[in-house]
Scaffold this active site. Structure first.
Site, PDB file in Angstrom:
ATOM      1  N   ASN A 119       0.731  -5.270  15.243  1.00 47.65           N
ATOM      2  CA  ASN A 119       0.557  -6.180  16.373  1.00 47.65           C
ATOM      3  C   ASN A 119       1.590  -7.297  16.383  1.00 47.65           C
ATOM      4  OD1 ASN A 119      -2.196  -5.301  15.128  1.00 47.65           O
ATOM      5  ND2 ASN A 119      -2.603  -5.481  17.317  1.00 47.65           N
ATOM      6  N   ASP A 174      -4.790  -0.873  10.053  1.00 44.69           N
ATOM      7  CA  ASP A 174      -5.939  -1.451  10.752  1.00 44.69           C
ATOM      8  C   ASP A 174      -6.314  -0.665  12.002  1.00 44.69           C
ATOM      9  OD1 ASP A 174      -6.225  -3.577   8.945  1.00 44.69           O
ATOM     10  OD2 ASP A 174      -4.694  -4.728   9.983  1.00 44.69           O
ATOM     11  N   GLU A 198     -13.502  -6.884   5.158  1.00 49.75           N
ATOM     12  CA  GLU A 198     -13.187  -8.252   4.745  1.00 49.75           C
ATOM     13  C   GLU A 198     -13.369  -9.244   5.905  1.00 49.75           C
ATOM     14  OE1 GLU A 198      -9.096  -8.180   3.581  1.00 49.75           O
ATOM     15  OE2 GLU A 198      -8.345  -7.960   5.628  1.00 49.75           O
ATOM     16  N   LEU A 244      -4.283  -1.705  -2.633  1.00 46.88           N
ATOM     17  CA  LEU A 244      -4.187  -0.295  -3.018  1.00 46.88           C
ATOM     18  C   LEU A 244      -4.277   0.632  -1.811  1.00 46.88           C
ATOM     19  CD1 LEU A 244      -6.435  -0.102  -6.216  1.00 46.88           C
ATOM     20  CD2 LEU A 244      -3.966   0.221  -6.117  1.00 46.88           C
ATOM     21  N   ARG A 281      -2.953   0.466   1.098  1.00 45.42           N
ATOM     22  CA  ARG A 281      -1.812   0.538   2.007  1.00 45.42           C
ATOM     23  C   ARG A 281      -0.751   1.554   1.594  1.00 45.42           C
ATOM     24  NH1 ARG A 281      -0.528  -5.735   3.386  1.00 45.42           N
ATOM     25  NH2 ARG A 281       0.759  -5.540   1.518  1.00 45.42           N
TER      26      ARG A 281
END
Length: 413
Positions: free
Chosen positions: A110, A140, A239, A312, A314
């Site tokens: 984004n 995401d 999160e 981890l 990613r």
């Protein structure tokens, strides 16, 4: 003189962002052989490398090296969180002028799309001849317009596999286990944990995402209910959970975190701190601490543990989704094609995907204006969330082809 092309990578890395990078390089190399562009330059650490003229020459790289780069996680050119303002963009244009750049390809999510938008708009306003194409990526999965984002399938696969393993661990040594998963504003990645289940007793038994209201009393009641039924409970938590769905001001992590890093885009670091997992673990201990589980004729103290998956997710190797890698590569290739041909008048834009069919899974690519991708995020649809703590069949149908087939566990009881 032929215009040169610059490629940059930005934002959080993924397992397949280098597939997109190589896709861009391959397409630019082909265009170079047809005398359509000049040099191919790679900016180290995104726009920061551009203003400092810190470039790698990407001409004439061997096919073997490119393939190894494509299959390597994370950003091979290095990344950045810099957000250009007007003064920053003027430095970018000066660098482009100095190096005769007419094509700029920016790989990211984004915020990176917004950087591409700002750069393209300022170039047009200042009469700078520049075609800017954003190449999508984000674990995401929250870019608007596109069906899904390169990087999500592989990160989601990691989350699903990690929960499969964690559920087996929890089944062996019963207790309550909390796993905090990345996702500040969208619950797509946490939702992928639902794919770890093959029967009704498999975990995660509860899933919480930012698109649903989070109520601590209801949370404790959910945990108590599952634990009473199964003698154990595995929980996946984003999160970014918040007391009021999609309200950034009600972020639970903001309540429990003091200080912490804030990047140029105003985002507070949430991943890696362990604060949310610790808070929820202690909450369960405080509220259900006297709960005793009968085992083997005796009683044991309630066992509660928490983990934060953190970074981890990613860039983990070997877990790349079978659809994610080729789609990421094609996004890179098509960005070059669109920049050279300006379909529908879009000499600057972003590459997006739409789902043509569910079974068999099939997608189509298309160019879209930068302002349809930049800044705002795409939430997980509220209708795909069940009872505020689970995913529906509609989400499962959407996600399965992106994550790919998972190994079915063997159980003796």
């Amino acid at each position: 003189m032929l215009g040169n092309a610059i490629i940059g990578q930005s934002g959080g890395p993924t397992a397949v962002i280098n597939q997109s990078l190589v896709g861009v390089i391959e397409a630019l190399t082909h265009a170079q052989k047809q005398n359509k562009i000049g040099k191919i330059l790679g900016a180290k650490h995104g726009v920061r490398g551009i203003i400092h003229s810190d470039f790698l020459t990407l001409d004439n790289l061997s096919a073997d090296l490119l393939e190894r780069v494509a299959q390597t996680p994370s950003s091979a050119l290095g990344s950045t969180r810099d957000k250009p303002d007007e003064a920053y963009c003027h430095q970018i244009f000066e660098s482009f002028k100095k190096h005769n750049v007419q094509y700029f390809f920016y790989l990211g999510g984004n915020d990176s799309a917004d950087t591409a938008r700002i750069t393209a708009e300022m170039a047009k306003a200042n009469g700078v001849n520049l075609n800017v194409y954003h190449v999508p990526k984000t674990i995401d999965n929250d870019l608007r317009t596109t069906d899904h984002c390169p990087g999500y399938g592989s990160a989601g696969r990691f989350v699903a596999l990690a929960h499969m393993g964690d559920d087996a661990d929890n089944r062996s040594l019963k207790g309550i286990k909390i796993n905090c998963v990345m996702g500040r504003d969208a619950g797509w990645l946490t939702a992928a944990s639902a794919l770890a289940r093959f029967d009704e007793n498999d975990g995660p038994h509860l899933i919480y995402v930012p698109e649903a209201d989070f109520n601590e009393d209801k949370f404790i009641g959910d945990v108590d209910r599952i634990f009473t039924k199964l003698g154990r409970c595995v929980i996946a938590v984003s999160e970014g959970i918040r007391y009021k769905a999609n309200d950034k001001k009600s972020l639970l992590a903001e309540k429990i975190m003091q200080g912490g890093e804030v990047d140029a885009h105003g985002n507070r670091q949430l991943s890696g701190s362990g604060a949310l997992a610790d808070y929820l673990t202690n909450l369960i201990k405080d509220k259900l601490g006297n709960l005793m589980a009968t085992r083997g004729g005796g009683t044991v103290k309630l066992r509660v543990r928490g983990d934060t998956f953190g970074y981890l997710q990613r860039s983990f190797p070997t877990i790349v989704s079978e659809t994610d890698a080729p789609e990421a590569r094609e996004c890179g290739r098509l960005a070059v094609q669109y920049a050279l041909t300006a379909p529908n008048g879009l000499s600057s834009g972003s590459v997006a995907m739409k789902r043509v069919s569910e079974s068999p899974y099939k997608i189509a690519f298309f160019p879209t204006p930068l302002d349809t991708v930049a800044r705002l995020t795409k939430p997980l649809p509220a209708e795909w969330i069940k009872d505020g703590n689970d995913m529906t069949a509609a989400y499962m149908s959407y996600a399965k082809p992106l994550i790919g087939p998972l190994p079915r566990p063997g159980k003796l009881f």
